[in-house]
Design an enzyme around this catalytic site. Structure first.
Site, PDB file in Angstrom:
ATOM      1  N   CYS A 160       0.810  -1.226   0.000  1.00 28.84           N
ATOM      2  CA  CYS A 160       0.000   0.000   0.000  1.00 28.84           C
ATOM      3  C   CYS A 160       0.839   1.270   0.000  1.00 28.84           C
ATOM      4  O   CYS A 160       0.337   2.353  -0.284  1.00 28.84           O
ATOM      5  CB  CYS A 160      -0.941   0.017   1.201  1.00 28.84           C
TER       6      CYS A 160
HETATM    7  N1  COA Z   1     -20.017  -9.127   8.608  1.00 28.05           N
HETATM    8  C1  COA Z   1     -20.499  -9.159   9.877  1.00 28.05           C
HETATM    9  N2  COA Z   1     -19.714  -9.342  10.953  1.00 28.05           N
HETATM   10  C2  COA Z   1     -18.396  -9.515  10.739  1.00 28.05           C
HETATM   11  C3  COA Z   1     -17.842  -9.507   9.453  1.00 28.05           C
HETATM   12  C4  COA Z   1     -18.708  -9.314   8.363  1.00 28.05           C
HETATM   13  N3  COA Z   1     -18.261  -9.287   7.094  1.00 28.05           N
HETATM   14  N4  COA Z   1     -16.509  -9.692   9.559  1.00 28.05           N
HETATM   15  C5  COA Z   1     -16.233  -9.819  10.862  1.00 28.05           C
HETATM   16  N5  COA Z   1     -17.377  -9.717  11.588  1.00 28.05           N
HETATM   17  C6  COA Z   1     -17.547  -9.825  13.052  1.00 28.05           C
HETATM   18  C7  COA Z   1     -16.462 -10.693  13.674  1.00 28.05           C
HETATM   19  O1  COA Z   1     -16.827 -12.044  13.616  1.00 28.05           O
HETATM   20  C8  COA Z   1     -16.428 -10.153  15.085  1.00 28.05           C
HETATM   21  O2  COA Z   1     -17.461 -10.723  15.833  1.00 28.05           O
HETATM   22  P1  COA Z   1     -17.265 -11.081  17.388  1.00 28.05           P
HETATM   23  O3  COA Z   1     -17.010  -9.747  18.051  1.00 28.05           O
HETATM   24  O4  COA Z   1     -18.557 -11.715  17.741  1.00 28.05           O
HETATM   25  O5  COA Z   1     -16.065 -11.986  17.443  1.00 28.05           O
HETATM   26  C9  COA Z   1     -16.766  -8.656  14.928  1.00 28.05           C
HETATM   27  O6  COA Z   1     -17.409  -8.550  13.655  1.00 28.05           O
HETATM   28  C10 COA Z   1     -15.552  -7.775  14.951  1.00 28.05           C
HETATM   29  O7  COA Z   1     -14.577  -8.269  14.005  1.00 28.05           O
HETATM   30  P2  COA Z   1     -13.172  -7.617  13.805  1.00 28.05           P
HETATM   31  O8  COA Z   1     -12.448  -8.362  12.714  1.00 28.05           O
HETATM   32  O9  COA Z   1     -12.487  -7.480  15.120  1.00 28.05           O
HETATM   33  O10 COA Z   1     -13.624  -6.180  13.227  1.00 28.05           O
HETATM   34  P3  COA Z   1     -12.903  -4.806  13.255  1.00 28.05           P
HETATM   35  O11 COA Z   1     -13.736  -3.858  13.992  1.00 28.05           O
HETATM   36  O12 COA Z   1     -11.448  -4.899  13.608  1.00 28.05           O
HETATM   37  O13 COA Z   1     -12.955  -4.393  11.685  1.00 28.05           O
HETATM   38  C11 COA Z   1     -11.494  -4.306   9.761  1.00 28.05           C
HETATM   39  C12 COA Z   1     -12.316  -5.195  10.702  1.00 28.05           C
HETATM   40  C13 COA Z   1     -10.738  -5.210   8.807  1.00 28.05           C
HETATM   41  C14 COA Z   1     -12.442  -3.417   8.977  1.00 28.05           C
HETATM   42  C15 COA Z   1     -10.536  -3.421  10.593  1.00 28.05           C
HETATM   43  O14 COA Z   1      -9.852  -4.199  11.549  1.00 28.05           O
HETATM   44  C16 COA Z   1      -9.490  -2.722   9.747  1.00 28.05           C
HETATM   45  O15 COA Z   1      -9.789  -1.993   8.823  1.00 28.05           O
HETATM   46  N6  COA Z   1      -8.225  -2.879  10.115  1.00 28.05           N
HETATM   47  C17 COA Z   1      -7.117  -2.228   9.406  1.00 28.05           C
HETATM   48  C18 COA Z   1      -6.870  -2.946   8.141  1.00 28.05           C
HETATM   49  C19 COA Z   1      -5.819  -2.314   7.308  1.00 28.05           C
HETATM   50  O16 COA Z   1      -5.487  -1.157   7.391  1.00 28.05           O
HETATM   51  N7  COA Z   1      -5.268  -3.128   6.474  1.00 28.05           N
HETATM   52  C20 COA Z   1      -4.329  -2.696   5.530  1.00 28.05           C
HETATM   53  C21 COA Z   1      -4.716  -3.360   4.290  1.00 28.05           C
HETATM   54  S1  COA Z   1      -3.746  -2.804   3.016  1.00 28.05           S
END
Ligand code: COA
Length: 377
Positions: A160
């Site tokens: 990225c």
């Molecule tokens: N739909 C519904 N629920 C979902 C889901 C989906 N598609 N994906 C995950 N969940 C649920 C999980 O199961 C979890 O449930 P639980 O609390 O019962 O265990 C809950 O949502 C939280 O999941 P989590 O993965 O911890 O979510 P988050 O708030 O961290 O958001 C991202 C996920 C990926 C959006 C976030 O972590 C993020 O953007 N991180 C940075 C990523 C980044 O910058 N990456 C660089 C890439 S180049």
């Protein structure tokens, strides 16, 4: 030594695919896939041999990421629950490759906006996460397709952060006198490396291409952005990783494993990258005698709206509004290296002469790049 040559951004370009997938369309197809999978495997699920898959949700995606839709090159196959990946027909070696084609589109816009003849460009960098082949370099193909007769081109990949790392590389070429006009191109066909069947990440990415023309100030158009400084950092982490590569075929039994696509520990990335990037920006602007009050706008990497809110708050010292830290995440999603460049491309023309802003990207590696720019006219 010619180290008093000032590098500038003369213009940027953007190619946006015609097709877009809303969260509703994406989730409806994903949930259909989940239902099909669970129905097909109902016996093994009932016996506890395999776990049932779980539905995705529109509300979660928007709340957790800020993404509402994403542009893609092949909507039909991505949202077909029986396929769930783009099917981009292979082209013959006599045709331009799809990455080069979208890169050329963005590059032409940057050249037009700067009124720059391609014959006067000395170097071309294709900088992105998603290079479609090992060699010949896509950059050299773009060089030929644009009709750039002189100079050199090469590919570089810092995930990225590829665009900001390429801006520093281009600026260094210009400061050293080895080039006067450098075209940076970022074709990001992220849909090819995203696991559209993975609930945790199926909503993250979109396709796009951007271009940045970095030049010596003395040849640049009047309306340009001076590059006051660049700063790059890297720190190894497995939290964002993609093991796809040409050594995969030496292990045929794992060729299709999910780790041959994008995988991440999103929570950990969020927690670890926010402080790393906030500290880097603070240090970088400090080195230039600046503080948050001096920054008129932040064009941050577009991965997650919450991350950007926290980073902008730390840098500016207050909650940033959309004028101070614009987002394009809602309609483009994460476009890897192109994200901060799209934000800059779409949100810079209203700034005044002398305004200072900061382009910043961050991602796998970990890697982060910061570019301080000042509007010249
Ligand atoms: N739909 C519904 N629920 C979902 C889901 C989906 N598609 N994906 C995950 N969940 C649920 C999980 O199961 C979890 O449930 P639980 O609390 O019962 O265990 C809950 O949502 C939280 O999941 P989590 O993965 O911890 O979510 P988050 O708030 O961290 O958001 C991202 C996920 C990926 C959006 C976030 O972590 C993020 O953007 N991180 C940075 C990523 C980044 O910058 N990456 C660089 C890439 S180049």
């Amino acid at each position: 030594m010619s180290n008093n040559i000032v590098p500038v951004i003369s213009a940027t370009g953007l190619f946006t695919p015609a097709q877009s997938i809303s969260n509703e369309e994406l989730v409806s197809s994903f949930n259909q896939y989940v239902d099909n999978f669970n129905a097909k495997n109902n016996k093994d699920i009932a016996s506890g041999k395999i776990q049932p898959l779980v539905h995705s949700s529109v509300e979660f995606i928007e709340k957790a990421s800020g993404i509402k839709s994403r542009y893609v090159l092949d909507k039909e196959n991505i949202i077909n629950p029986d396929i769930m990946c783009p099917l981009i027909p292979e082209r013959s070696n006599d045709e331009i490759s799809i990455s080069a084609e979208i890169g050329v589109n963005a590059a032409k816009m940057a050249l037009e906006r700067a009124a720059r003849d391609i014959k006067d460009v000395d170097a071309l960098l294709c900088a992105c996460s998603n290079l479609q082949r090992a060699y010949p370099a896509v950059a050299v193909e773009i060089q030929q397709a644009l009709g750039m007769e002189n100079g050199f081109a090469f590919d570089m990949n810092v995930a990225c952060s590829s665009a900001t790392f390429a801006i520093q590389t281009a600026a260094d070429f210009i400061r050293s006198g080895s080039a006067k006009s450098v075209l940076v191109v970022n074709p990001e066909i992220t849909s090819g490396h995203l696991n559209w069947r993975d609930r945790d990440s199926h909503f993250i990415f979109g396709d796009v291409a951007t271009a940045i023309l970095v030049e010596a100030k003395d040849i640049a158009p009047e309306d340009h952005w001076e590059i006051l400084g660049t700063k790059l950092i890297t720190q190894f982490s497995n939290n964002i990783r993609n093991n796809f590569g040409f050594l995969n075929r030496t292990h045929p039994e794992t060729m299709d494993a999910p780790d041959k696509l994008f995988v991440q520990e999103g929570r950990k990335v969020f927690k670890e990258v926010v402080p790393m990037v906030s500290a880097m920006i603070g240090q970088h602007i400090g080195e230039h005698g600046l503080n948050g009050d001096n920054l008129r706008r932040l064009w941050l990497h577009q991965a997650n709206a919450g991350m950007n809110r926290l980073i902008a708050h730390k840098v500016l010292g207050h909650e940033a509004n959309s004028d101070e830290s614009p987002t394009i995440l809602d309609s483009y999603a994460n476009t890897s290296s192109a994200g901060s460049i799209i934000a800059f491309h779409k949100h810079h023309e209203d700034l005044a002469k002398g305004d200072i802003g900061l382009i910043c990207s961050f991602g796998a590696g970990y890697s982060a790049g910061s570019v301080i720019v000042k509007k010249a006219a």
